[in-house]
Scaffold this motif. Sequence first.
Motif, PDB file in Angstrom:
ATOM      1  N   LEU A 143     -31.668 -77.186 -37.413  1.00 37.26           N
ATOM      2  CA  LEU A 143     -31.391 -76.057 -38.291  1.00 37.26           C
ATOM      3  C   LEU A 143     -32.153 -74.843 -37.785  1.00 37.26           C
ATOM      4  N   GLU A 144     -31.804 -73.693 -38.323  1.00 37.97           N
ATOM      5  CA  GLU A 144     -32.479 -72.452 -37.984  1.00 37.97           C
ATOM      6  C   GLU A 144     -32.880 -71.735 -39.257  1.00 37.97           C
ATOM      7  N   ILE A 145     -34.024 -71.083 -39.210  1.00 37.70           N
ATOM      8  CA  ILE A 145     -34.474 -70.248 -40.319  1.00 37.70           C
ATOM      9  C   ILE A 145     -34.751 -68.845 -39.775  1.00 37.70           C
ATOM     10  N   GLU A 146     -34.506 -67.841 -40.607  1.00 38.43           N
ATOM     11  CA  GLU A 146     -34.694 -66.458 -40.181  1.00 38.43           C
ATOM     12  C   GLU A 146     -36.068 -65.980 -40.619  1.00 38.43           C
ATOM     13  N   MET A 147     -36.827 -65.423 -39.668  1.00 40.00           N
ATOM     14  CA  MET A 147     -38.190 -64.966 -39.934  1.00 40.00           C
ATOM     15  C   MET A 147     -38.326 -63.488 -39.588  1.00 40.00           C
ATOM     16  N   HIS A 148     -39.079 -62.758 -40.426  1.00 36.16           N
ATOM     17  CA  HIS A 148     -39.413 -61.378 -40.127  1.00 36.16           C
ATOM     18  C   HIS A 148     -40.532 -61.336 -39.087  1.00 36.16           C
ATOM     19  N   ILE A 149     -40.528 -60.294 -38.255  1.00 37.38           N
ATOM     20  CA  ILE A 149     -41.532 -60.201 -37.196  1.00 37.38           C
ATOM     21  C   ILE A 149     -42.253 -58.863 -37.176  1.00 37.38           C
ATOM     22  N   ASP A 150     -41.959 -57.980 -38.116  1.00 39.49           N
ATOM     23  CA  ASP A 150     -42.585 -56.665 -38.104  1.00 39.49           C
ATOM     24  C   ASP A 150     -42.793 -56.204 -39.537  1.00 39.49           C
ATOM     25  N   PRO A 151     -44.041 -56.156 -40.022  1.00 42.30           N
ATOM     26  CA  PRO A 151     -44.272 -55.784 -41.424  1.00 42.30           C
ATOM     27  C   PRO A 151     -43.869 -54.355 -41.746  1.00 42.30           C
ATOM     28  N   ALA A 152     -43.806 -53.497 -40.734  1.00 40.54           N
ATOM     29  CA  ALA A 152     -43.410 -52.107 -40.961  1.00 40.54           C
ATOM     30  C   ALA A 152     -41.909 -51.914 -40.862  1.00 40.54           C
ATOM     31  N   ASN A 153     -41.188 -52.970 -40.442  1.00 46.53           N
ATOM     32  CA  ASN A 153     -39.740 -52.857 -40.268  1.00 46.53           C
ATOM     33  C   ASN A 153     -39.110 -54.202 -40.606  1.00 46.53           C
ATOM     34  N   LEU A 154     -38.703 -54.366 -41.848  1.00 53.12           N
ATOM     35  CA  LEU A 154     -38.132 -55.639 -42.273  1.00 53.12           C
ATOM     36  C   LEU A 154     -36.769 -55.902 -41.654  1.00 53.12           C
ATOM     37  N   GLY A 155     -36.225 -54.912 -40.966  1.00 49.55           N
ATOM     38  CA  GLY A 155     -34.970 -55.134 -40.259  1.00 49.55           C
ATOM     39  C   GLY A 155     -35.137 -55.936 -38.985  1.00 49.55           C
ATOM     40  N   ALA A 156     -36.387 -56.127 -38.547  1.00 51.14           N
ATOM     41  CA  ALA A 156     -36.658 -56.890 -37.324  1.00 51.14           C
ATOM     42  C   ALA A 156     -36.874 -58.360 -37.684  1.00 51.14           C
ATOM     43  N   SER A 157     -36.009 -59.224 -37.179  1.00 54.61           N
ATOM     44  CA  SER A 157     -36.123 -60.646 -37.493  1.00 54.61           C
ATOM     45  C   SER A 157     -35.624 -61.477 -36.324  1.00 54.61           C
ATOM     46  N   VAL A 158     -36.006 -62.742 -36.327  1.00 50.43           N
ATOM     47  CA  VAL A 158     -35.535 -63.687 -35.313  1.00 50.43           C
ATOM     48  C   VAL A 158     -35.191 -64.995 -36.014  1.00 50.43           C
ATOM     49  N   TRP A 159     -34.324 -65.777 -35.363  1.00 56.06           N
ATOM     50  CA  TRP A 159     -33.988 -67.107 -35.867  1.00 56.06           C
ATOM     51  C   TRP A 159     -34.848 -68.133 -35.129  1.00 56.06           C
ATOM     52  N   VAL A 160     -35.491 -68.988 -35.903  1.00 55.07           N
ATOM     53  CA  VAL A 160     -36.348 -70.034 -35.355  1.00 55.07           C
ATOM     54  C   VAL A 160     -35.627 -71.371 -35.481  1.00 55.07           C
ATOM     55  N   SER A 161     -35.477 -72.071 -34.374  1.00 53.90           N
ATOM     56  CA  SER A 161     -34.763 -73.357 -34.362  1.00 53.90           C
ATOM     57  C   SER A 161     -35.743 -74.500 -34.590  1.00 53.90           C
ATOM     58  N   LEU A 162     -35.386 -75.413 -35.498  1.00 45.66           N
ATOM     59  CA  LEU A 162     -36.225 -76.565 -35.821  1.00 45.66           C
ATOM     60  C   LEU A 162     -35.401 -77.839 -35.683  1.00 45.66           C
ATOM     61  N   PRO A 163     -35.822 -78.770 -34.829  1.00 52.03           N
ATOM     62  CA  PRO A 163     -35.083 -80.034 -34.694  1.00 52.03           C
ATOM     63  C   PRO A 163     -35.238 -80.891 -35.941  1.00 52.03           C
ATOM     64  N   LEU A 164     -34.223 -81.698 -36.212  1.00 54.83           N
ATOM     65  CA  LEU A 164     -34.278 -82.616 -37.356  1.00 54.83           C
ATOM     66  C   LEU A 164     -34.553 -84.056 -36.931  1.00 54.83           C
ATOM     67  N   TYR A 165     -34.429 -84.322 -35.639  1.00 52.32           N
ATOM     68  CA  TYR A 165     -34.645 -85.678 -35.146  1.00 52.32           C
ATOM     69  C   TYR A 165     -35.425 -85.628 -33.833  1.00 52.32           C
ATOM     70  N   VAL A 166     -36.220 -86.643 -33.603  1.00 52.54           N
ATOM     71  CA  VAL A 166     -36.864 -86.889 -32.315  1.00 52.54           C
ATOM     72  C   VAL A 166     -36.681 -88.360 -31.999  1.00 52.54           C
ATOM     73  N   PRO A 190     -44.186 -76.484 -36.959  1.00 54.78           N
ATOM     74  CA  PRO A 190     -45.353 -76.345 -36.081  1.00 54.78           C
ATOM     75  C   PRO A 190     -45.713 -74.872 -35.927  1.00 54.78           C
ATOM     76  N   ARG A 191     -46.991 -74.574 -36.065  1.00 54.36           N
ATOM     77  CA  ARG A 191     -47.419 -73.181 -35.965  1.00 54.36           C
ATOM     78  C   ARG A 191     -47.033 -72.572 -34.623  1.00 54.36           C
ATOM     79  N   ALA A 192     -47.005 -73.384 -33.576  1.00 57.32           N
ATOM     80  CA  ALA A 192     -46.676 -72.887 -32.248  1.00 57.32           C
ATOM     81  C   ALA A 192     -45.236 -72.395 -32.170  1.00 57.32           C
ATOM     82  N   GLN A 193     -44.379 -72.862 -33.085  1.00 55.41           N
ATOM     83  CA  GLN A 193     -42.981 -72.448 -33.058  1.00 55.41           C
ATOM     84  C   GLN A 193     -42.718 -71.200 -33.888  1.00 55.41           C
ATOM     85  N   MET A 194     -43.748 -70.717 -34.576  1.00 51.89           N
ATOM     86  CA  MET A 194     -43.592 -69.477 -35.328  1.00 51.89           C
ATOM     87  C   MET A 194     -43.584 -68.303 -34.361  1.00 51.89           C
ATOM     88  N   PRO A 195     -42.713 -67.333 -34.565  1.00 53.35           N
ATOM     89  CA  PRO A 195     -42.689 -66.171 -33.659  1.00 53.35           C
ATOM     90  C   PRO A 195     -43.960 -65.351 -33.794  1.00 53.35           C
TER      91      PRO A 195
END
Length: 332
Positions: A143-166, A190-195
């Motif tokens: 799945l993917e979740i949308e995250m904001h990356i700029d507190p001064a510009n909420l229009g800036a976001s990225v999609w973060v991909s998270l696996p459901l199985y290993v 995982p914190r490392a996967q946060m933008p």
Amino acid sequence: MNTTVIYRSPNGDHWMLCTGEKQTRFVRHVANAASGGAVSDVSVEEFLNTAGGRHRGPQHDALRKLLSARTLASCAPAPDRQAESNVQADSLLLSVVQVRTFARTRRLTGATGFLFAREERLFLVTSRHVMVDAPSQHYPDHLEIEMHIDPANLGASVWVSLPLYVEGMSLWRQAADSGGEIDVALLEIPRAQMPRGAVFRAFGPEHIATSGDLVQIGATVLIVGFPLSFHDSLHHLPVVRHGIVASSFGLRFQGKGCFITDARTHRGTSGAPVVIRRTSISADAKPVDVSWGLLGVHSTAFDMGTRDLHVDESLGLNCAWYADVLTTLSEN
């Protein structure tokens, strides 16, 4: 991190000048949604070097103008103050994220989730049927979740991909009790996967409603989510639906770990937090703290199989699973 928008292209791409903790400066490029919203960072020097050849564009000219005018130093504090103001104003909205599921490259469904933090660990909370649902043959692998990356510009976001199985083993946590399966799932992020520079808020154990929270029949609740994927597409924020508690809060409705809300909801709201405004009052009767109490996780709408579709309206009632299940699911 201080950020200043350099240039926005007609197709939705934009570039920002960012200053890190050690005053290191770099240029962040955020691609448009149609291109996947990818984020890339390069040093200012490398970015400007590309402007010497055929790759020069208006974004390079804009950066040269910004630097030559020496406006960064004079403008940096204002975005910081504004960023803090924006984050405080939207603290509830910034804890809720849009979710979309995939089977390999094929997009399946849209849903809602919210962030839950316990100590140093961060989790995505959503409905369990978002992860897997046999009756509808819903079997995503990530799945993917949308995250904001700029507190001064909420229009800036990225999609973060998270696996459901290993290796064939599911990564999410779910629960069951004497009433059967609970339609809530927890997936650790995982914190490392946060933008880098991610802007968000998260619920915690302190937000979960307890016996000290008097939630009466008819109490006003908010359900924050993405109904039919509808949202503020400019600022990438969810919308809020208003409802009431429609069953005795604290009792297990029909023997299950849930309660009922009366609210207008749609597909895509699954996994949304159900919250109340919680106010603490000091001895002099002045509000000293206003925050959100987390009552439950919205699951699905109730309906009657015997309803005459031509005569009877839908019930307009919904199932919300008690939020205290998150305490158990988030344990080590």
